[in-house]
Write a protein that holds these residues in place. Structure first.
Motif, PDB file in Angstrom:
ATOM      1  N   LYS A  47       0.867  -1.435   0.029  1.00 40.08           N
ATOM      2  CA  LYS A  47      -0.052   0.163   0.110  1.00 40.08           C
ATOM      3  C   LYS A  47       0.803   1.203  -0.004  1.00 40.08           C
ATOM      4  CE  LYS A  47      -2.427  -1.073   3.673  1.00 40.08           C
ATOM      5  NZ  LYS A  47      -2.080  -2.561   3.903  1.00 40.08           N
ATOM      6  N   GLU A  48       1.982   1.023   0.584  1.00 42.05           N
ATOM      7  CA  GLU A  48       2.941   2.382   0.737  1.00 42.05           C
ATOM      8  C   GLU A  48       3.299   3.034  -0.489  1.00 42.05           C
ATOM      9  OE1 GLU A  48       5.692   1.641   4.062  1.00 42.05           O
ATOM     10  OE2 GLU A  48       3.924   0.779   5.028  1.00 42.05           O
ATOM     11  N   SER A  49       3.506   2.114  -1.737  1.00 42.68           N
ATOM     12  CA  SER A  49       3.723   2.861  -2.975  1.00 42.68           C
ATOM     13  C   SER A  49       2.938   3.742  -3.365  1.00 42.68           C
ATOM     14  CB  SER A  49       4.460   1.689  -3.798  1.00 42.68           C
ATOM     15  OG  SER A  49       3.677   0.834  -3.848  1.00 42.68           O
ATOM     16  N   LEU A 111      -1.575   9.051   5.519  1.00 43.39           N
ATOM     17  CA  LEU A 111      -1.969   8.426   7.059  1.00 43.39           C
ATOM     18  C   LEU A 111      -1.949   7.051   6.899  1.00 43.39           C
ATOM     19  CD1 LEU A 111      -4.699  11.277   7.947  1.00 43.39           C
ATOM     20  CD2 LEU A 111      -2.338  10.957   8.888  1.00 43.39           C
ATOM     21  N   ASP A 112      -1.205   6.376   7.315  1.00 45.68           N
ATOM     22  CA  ASP A 112      -1.164   4.847   7.262  1.00 45.68           C
ATOM     23  C   ASP A 112      -1.924   4.470   8.727  1.00 45.68           C
ATOM     24  OD1 ASP A 112      -0.687   2.409   6.414  1.00 45.68           O
ATOM     25  OD2 ASP A 112       1.328   2.381   6.577  1.00 45.68           O
ATOM     26  N   GLU A 113      -2.518   2.993   8.416  1.00 42.61           N
ATOM     27  CA  GLU A 113      -3.485   2.690   9.573  1.00 42.61           C
ATOM     28  C   GLU A 113      -4.381   3.653   9.840  1.00 42.61           C
ATOM     29  OE1 GLU A 113      -1.607   0.260  12.186  1.00 42.61           O
ATOM     30  OE2 GLU A 113       0.224  -0.120  10.767  1.00 42.61           O
ATOM     31  N   ILE A 230       3.297  -9.798   0.546  1.00 43.03           N
ATOM     32  CA  ILE A 230       4.682  -9.553   0.047  1.00 43.03           C
ATOM     33  C   ILE A 230       5.896  -9.388   0.955  1.00 43.03           C
ATOM     34  CG2 ILE A 230       5.994  -8.111  -1.952  1.00 43.03           C
ATOM     35  CD1 ILE A 230       3.223  -7.628  -3.043  1.00 43.03           C
ATOM     36  N   ARG A 231       5.458  -8.673   1.810  1.00 45.83           N
ATOM     37  CA  ARG A 231       6.360  -8.728   3.140  1.00 45.83           C
ATOM     38  C   ARG A 231       6.807  -9.996   3.586  1.00 45.83           C
ATOM     39  NH1 ARG A 231       3.622  -5.480   6.366  1.00 45.83           N
ATOM     40  NH2 ARG A 231       4.411  -3.545   5.712  1.00 45.83           N
ATOM     41  N   GLN A 232       5.842 -11.018   3.794  1.00 46.13           N
ATOM     42  CA  GLN A 232       6.222 -12.266   4.170  1.00 46.13           C
ATOM     43  C   GLN A 232       7.088 -13.093   3.127  1.00 46.13           C
ATOM     44  OE1 GLN A 232       2.849 -14.798   4.621  1.00 46.13           O
ATOM     45  NE2 GLN A 232       3.835 -16.507   5.883  1.00 46.13           N
TER      46      GLN A 232
HETATM   47 MG   LIG Z   1       1.989  -0.339   5.613  1.00 45.26          MG
END
Ligand SMILES: [Mg+2]
Ligand SMILES: Nc1ncnc2c1ncn2[C@@H]1O[C@H](COP(=O)(O)OP(=O)(O)O)[C@@H](O)[C@H]1O
Length: 423
Positions: A47-49, A111-113, A230-232
């Protein structure tokens, strides 16, 4: 306008799933506007991109971009972090401080989360989104700012709204445009591609030959649930790259790196969990119903034949297979009982229950019946006895000895009876 592929390259985004391309395309389209965007998707989907793309492709790109993890800031300080505070606003506020909304004036705040924001902060945020106004904590001076908001969440916002943890008006204000990123398990064709990219990155980083997966390992990789997305996948690629001597990774080796609890379920299960549960339950019910219907038809056939011929032996002989189908093989019955105690105990308990009821009912009935009869009989016997004694005494002019002899009882017994009947 930059192409989707160019954006992917520029922001290091790997993958070619249509849903991913659509998400990037949407980001490109909304970037030049000031529309608020809400990025949704599970944790680790990338999501961050999206806010970075939006900021970089907007006229705000020369101003500040601030990413705030709303879930990581303590509730007591978040208002001050976002909107700043006046000197002396609270203990420890020794100086006036600018908040992110002041610092990022002209820029973008991610604003994440966002679902983690306290309700009081949500009120402040709504105000700044609606007219660019905000107040520093401990100040009554209205300030103005021009900030573009991109928010992200991995929680179900409708649920949060229902539980009154998130303001509905703020939700609609934030999600003018919704960009959804699919979970990795739904991006089947991207899984191995991403793994190869990470493997080559880590080979470079740790100066080791690139790891490679066997075909079986690729299959395992592709059918894994990847609840951490993807992080995992990236973490596992890193661990394998660092730890494995043999640079060809077998399915066995890969398996030892994958978490086991609930994670090896086929991807589809989580996707439509409730549906699956429901449909399997329904399937079982259908099967039971169909089996019952079939049994009923067989029984009907047998009964009809019995009624027609009236000869049990013949019917039994002619319908051997049918009887076996309904009642099972006598020899097999014991085996069934061992193998399937649940099914049998259910039937057993029903029969037992019915049997007990029947038994009890009949016993009760008999008891009532017997009692009534007994009483009646006792009465009539007593009456008869009384009459006999009376008559005998009359006949013998009250002489007990003679009466007792006639009645075939001892004089003593007669005396007791006379007392008993108050004669
Ligand atoms: Mg994040
Ligand atoms: N499409 C992608 N290609 C390459 N790396 C990705 C991709 N999507 C996510 N990542 C990486 O996965 C990790 C998690 O991404 P992130 O944006 O932090 O996820 P989220 O914010 O949705 O939890 C980061 O290291 C990110 O660089």
């Amino acid at each position: 306008m930059e192409s989707i592929q160019a954006i992917k390259q520029r922001f290091g985004i790997i993958g070619n799933t249509p849903a991913l391309n659509r998400a990037i395309e949407k980001a490109i389209q909304v970037a030049p506007t000031d529309i608020s965007v809400l990025v949704t998707g599970e944790s680790g989907v990338g999501k961050e991109s999206i806010p970075k793309i939006i900021h970089q492709l907007s006229h705000r790109k020369h101003n500040k971009y601030i990413a705030v993890n709303c879930g990581a800031i303590p509730e007591g300080t978040i208002d001050s972090e976002l909107f700043g505070h006046e000197k002396g606003a609270f203990t420890g506020a020794t100086q006036t401080r600018e908040g992110y909304f002041e610092v990022a004036d002209g820029g973008t705040i991610f604003l994440d989360e966002v679902g983690e924001l306290p309700l009081t902060t949500q009120v402040r945020l709504l105000r700044v989104l609606e007219n660019g106004e905000f107040l520093k904590v401990g100040s009554s001076k209205v300030q103005k700012t021009n900030v573009r908001i991109v928010a992200a969440t991995n929680v179900n916002m409708f649920e949060a709204i229902e539980k009154e943890k998130f303001r509905e008006d703020l939700y609609y204000r934030l999600s003018t445009v919704d960009i959804h990123l699919p979970p990795l398990r739904d991006r089947h064709e991207d899984i191995h591609l991403l793994f190869r990219k990470f493997a080559s990155d880590f080979a470079l980083k740790y100066k080791m030959p690139t790891i490679k997966l066997t075909d079986a390992a690729v299959q395992l990789l592709e059918k894994h649930r990847w609840s951490g997305n993807i992080r995992q996948l990236r973490n596992i690629a890193e661990q394998l790259s660092v730890l494995e001597q043999n640079r060809t990774i077998s399915a066995e080796t890969l398996k030892s790196y994958l978490p086991t609890v609930g994670a090896n379920l086929p991807a589809v299960i989580k996707h439509t969990k409730s549906d699956t549960d429901f449909s399997s339950e329904r399937e079982i019910l259908y099967k039971v119903l169909f089996d019952m219907k079939a049994d009923l038809n067989d029984l009907k056939k047998l009964t009809l034949e019995l009624m027609k011929t009236g000869n049990t032996k013949d019917v039994e002989k002619n319908n051997e297979s049918l009887i076996q189908k309904i009642y099972g093989n006598i020899d097999e019955d014991d085996a069934d009982y061992e193998e399937d105690p649940i099914e049998n105990s259910e039937v057993l308990s029903i029969t037992e229950h019915t049997a007990t009821l029947e038994k009890n009912d009949s016993v009760l009935d008999k008891y009532h019946f017997a009692e009534e009869i007994e009483e009646e009989e006792t009465l009539s016997l007593q009456d008869k006895e009384l009459e006999l004694i009376k008559k005998s005494l009359e006949r013998h002019s009250g002489k007990r000895k003679l009466a007792a002899a006639e009645l075939g009882i001892s004089e003593r017994t007669l005396y007791r009876k006379i007392k008993q009947y108050d004669l």
